[in-house]
Design an enzyme around this catalytic site. Structure first.
Site, PDB file in Angstrom:
ATOM      1  CD  GLU A 266       6.665  -8.974   3.741  1.00  0.00           C
ATOM      2  OE1 GLU A 266       6.043  -8.369   4.631  1.00  0.00           O
ATOM      3  OE2 GLU A 266       6.952  -8.453   2.653  1.00  0.00           O
ATOM      4  CD1 TRP A 269       6.624  -4.588   7.844  1.00  0.00           C
ATOM      5  CD2 TRP A 269       8.076  -3.439   6.599  1.00  0.00           C
ATOM      6  NE1 TRP A 269       6.065  -3.354   7.568  1.00  0.00           N
ATOM      7  CE2 TRP A 269       6.934  -2.644   6.801  1.00  0.00           C
ATOM      8  CE3 TRP A 269       9.139  -2.935   5.845  1.00  0.00           C
ATOM      9  CZ2 TRP A 269       6.817  -1.356   6.271  1.00  0.00           C
ATOM     10  CZ3 TRP A 269       9.024  -1.660   5.313  1.00  0.00           C
ATOM     11  CH2 TRP A 269       7.882  -0.879   5.532  1.00  0.00           C
ATOM     12  CD1 TRP A 297      -6.119  14.331   7.447  1.00  0.00           C
ATOM     13  CD2 TRP A 297      -6.321  12.959   5.694  1.00  0.00           C
ATOM     14  NE1 TRP A 297      -4.929  13.660   7.314  1.00  0.00           N
ATOM     15  CE2 TRP A 297      -5.026  12.808   6.238  1.00  0.00           C
ATOM     16  CE3 TRP A 297      -6.675  12.195   4.584  1.00  0.00           C
ATOM     17  CZ2 TRP A 297      -4.081  11.921   5.719  1.00  0.00           C
ATOM     18  CZ3 TRP A 297      -5.738  11.307   4.071  1.00  0.00           C
ATOM     19  CH2 TRP A 297      -4.465  11.175   4.622  1.00  0.00           C
ATOM     20  CG  ASN A 335       0.729  -7.761   3.162  1.00  0.00           C
ATOM     21  OD1 ASN A 335       0.536  -7.014   4.117  1.00  0.00           O
ATOM     22  ND2 ASN A 335       1.703  -7.559   2.291  1.00  0.00           N
ATOM     23  CD1 TRP A 353      -2.431   9.098   8.064  1.00  0.00           C
ATOM     24  CD2 TRP A 353      -2.297   7.414   9.521  1.00  0.00           C
ATOM     25  NE1 TRP A 353      -1.602   9.503   9.091  1.00  0.00           N
ATOM     26  CE2 TRP A 353      -1.506   8.480   9.995  1.00  0.00           C
ATOM     27  CE3 TRP A 353      -2.362   6.242  10.265  1.00  0.00           C
ATOM     28  CZ2 TRP A 353      -0.797   8.412  11.197  1.00  0.00           C
ATOM     29  CZ3 TRP A 353      -1.657   6.162  11.473  1.00  0.00           C
ATOM     30  CH2 TRP A 353      -0.890   7.248  11.924  1.00  0.00           C
ATOM     31  CD1 TRP A 376      -3.092   0.802   9.195  1.00  0.00           C
ATOM     32  CD2 TRP A 376      -4.053   2.134   7.682  1.00  0.00           C
ATOM     33  NE1 TRP A 376      -4.297   0.240   8.853  1.00  0.00           N
ATOM     34  CE2 TRP A 376      -4.917   1.042   7.928  1.00  0.00           C
ATOM     35  CE3 TRP A 376      -4.456   3.104   6.765  1.00  0.00           C
ATOM     36  CZ2 TRP A 376      -6.148   0.893   7.290  1.00  0.00           C
ATOM     37  CZ3 TRP A 376      -5.692   2.961   6.126  1.00  0.00           C
ATOM     38  CH2 TRP A 376      -6.516   1.866   6.380  1.00  0.00           C
TER      39      TRP A 376
END
Length: 458
Positions: A266, A269, A297, A335, A353, A376
């Site tokens: 993580e 990341w 959308w 998370n 998004w 996202w």
């Protein structure tokens, strides 16, 4: 050593230990630490409300820490290049030290400052300098897994630098603005009343949180996905504001054994997200996969009402609503639940998004441009490394799978008395309290609508 002081330009690096810009500046003599509240340079990415709450308390803590070692924090408001040039004139400083940042607006600010002053940038906020982990051909990685594999070859990071016992002060301190006059804290209304119970911004708070996490870092892989257990580190806001460095965290927990490697991934990341925005600076607003630019959308009054219901935690899906209410109450969300709530907005409600990214930017105390955008877009299926859009999370499956019952009862008080497995879907169980809304849309109908929409985009 010179008589002229050096400016230490602070941004998201609000610490004294393992602070390479500070260490370099100390080697040159007197230092003027300065934080510039610049809402002009980031434009629409000026800090959101929750981040501003954190910043207020972090700056107060940093000033106290600086005073304890013979220094102080100078506060100024305005465009960074103009403010730093003005301070240089006032103090006679001819050099600025800072830690390098990778958000597009901070890169622009560094270029602007360098045109006016002698700017020395240092690395120190990530495990490795973003851009330094390259492919065999010298290019930048776009996919996380090979990036992480290559980053691990460079680990561990250098040993953290110690906190200085003293910081040389200038002969005369320049004027500082008053923190309380910046209006960083909410007042009408004060929506932050629950924040203090969860957070202690500042370097001391960061290390208290890190020391607490060390005790269960070895079981991180087993507990991180269970919101009722809370196996996550909760270090993200402290890392974002630089109150603790990634290197300090790595060295503190890397030897914990068990499943700590999952946590180290993580941290990796977080480095990966910086690599992405280094390559694609507009990643917070533009799809990484242009093939989904034409995805239809939902817009209009019905979509706006659904967005509001999502924001308020009134969708009728308990796990989603619990997460959104935790976010509002504490400035943070577990998370696993972040993924569930994001997927719900994108695929169940078919809302862009970017609407979610902006809401999180305003509401999260750990709102980080790179991580927010990458996460996202991963969920939306629009990113350069992403889940496929057609993989649609089922909240009513995720909730029992990750044992979220007590988490839901904590954050959705209307459901506090719902017992057993019914907590995950009281509508279906026939025990939905009148105060709790019915489902905003059924899972099957939402799934079919999302799959039909993505077909139109190809």
């Amino acid at each position: 050593m010179t008589d002229a002081p050096t400016l230490l330009w602070l941004r998201r690096d609000l610490r004294l230990a393992d602070q390479p810009a500070l260490a370099a500046a100390i080697g040159e003599g007197a230092i003027v630490p300065v934080y510039v509240l610049d809402d002009e340079t980031p434009k629409h990415y000026a800090m959101g409300g929750a981040s501003r709450w954190w910043l207020h308390h972090s700056l107060a803590s940093l000033d106290a820490d600086l005073r304890a070692v013979g220094s102080r924090l100078i506060l100024r408001r305005g465009k960074c290049d103009a403010v730093l040039a003005e301070l240089a004139t006032e103090t006679g400083a001819n050099r600025v030290h800072c830690i390098r940042h990778f958000e597009p607006w901070w890169r622009n600010a560094e270029r602007a400052v360098a045109k006016r002053l002698d700017l020395i940038c240092h690395d120190g906020n990530y495990l490795a300098p973003p851009g330094s982990i390259t492919t065999g051909s010298g290019g930048q990685y776009k996919i996380f897994t090979p990036f992480w594999r290559a980053l691990q070859q460079q680990m561990p990071p250098p040993a953290p630098l110690p906190k200085p016992s003293s910081i040389p002060a200038p002969a005369h301190w320049p004027r500082s603005e008053r923190l309380n006059e910046w209006g960083l804290l909410p007042t009408k209304p004060d929506w932050s009343t629950g924040f203090g119970a969860d957070w202690s911004p500042g370097e001391a708070g960061a290390h208290h949180k890190l020391n607490g996490f060390k005790r269960h870092a070895a079981t991180y892989g087993e507990t991180r996905n269970l919101p009722s257990v809370e196996g996550s580190s909760r270090l993200s806001p402290y890392l974002h504001f630089g109150e603790v460095s990634a290197a300090q965290v790595w060295h503190a927990v890397a030897g914990a054994g068990g499943s700590v490697d999952t946590f180290l991934g993580e941290l990796g990341w977080r480095d990966y997200a910086q690599t992405v925005i280094l390559q694609l600076p507009d990643y917070g607003s533009r799809n990484g996969r242009p093939t989904l630019d034409t995805l239809p959308w939902r817009t209009g009054p019905d979509a706006a009402a659904d967005l509001k219901a999502w924001q308020l935690g009134r969708t009728g899906y308990p796990i989603v609503d619990a997460g959104m209410r935790q976010l509002w109450a504490t400035g943070w969300m577990h998370n696993r639940v972040r993924m569930i709530t994001a997927s719900f907005l994108i695929k169940h409600l078919l809302i862009d998004w970017r609407e979610g990214e902006r809401w999180f930017w305003d509401c999260l105390v750990d709102a980080d441009y790179g991580s927010n955008a990458v996460n996202w877009q991963w969920t939306a299926g629009t990113g350069i490394d992403a889940n496929m859009f057609v993989r649609i999370m089922a909240p009513l499956v995720q909730s029992p799978k990750f044992e979220a019952g007590d988490y839901i009862r904590q954050w959705v008080p209307e459901l506090a008395q719902v017992r057993g497995e019914a907590i995950h879907d009281p509508d279906e169980a026939g025990c939905r309290p009148a105060a709790y809304p019915p489902k905003i849309i059924g899972h099957r109908a939402a799934r079919e609508r999302a799959l039909a929409a993505v077909k139109q985009a190809h």
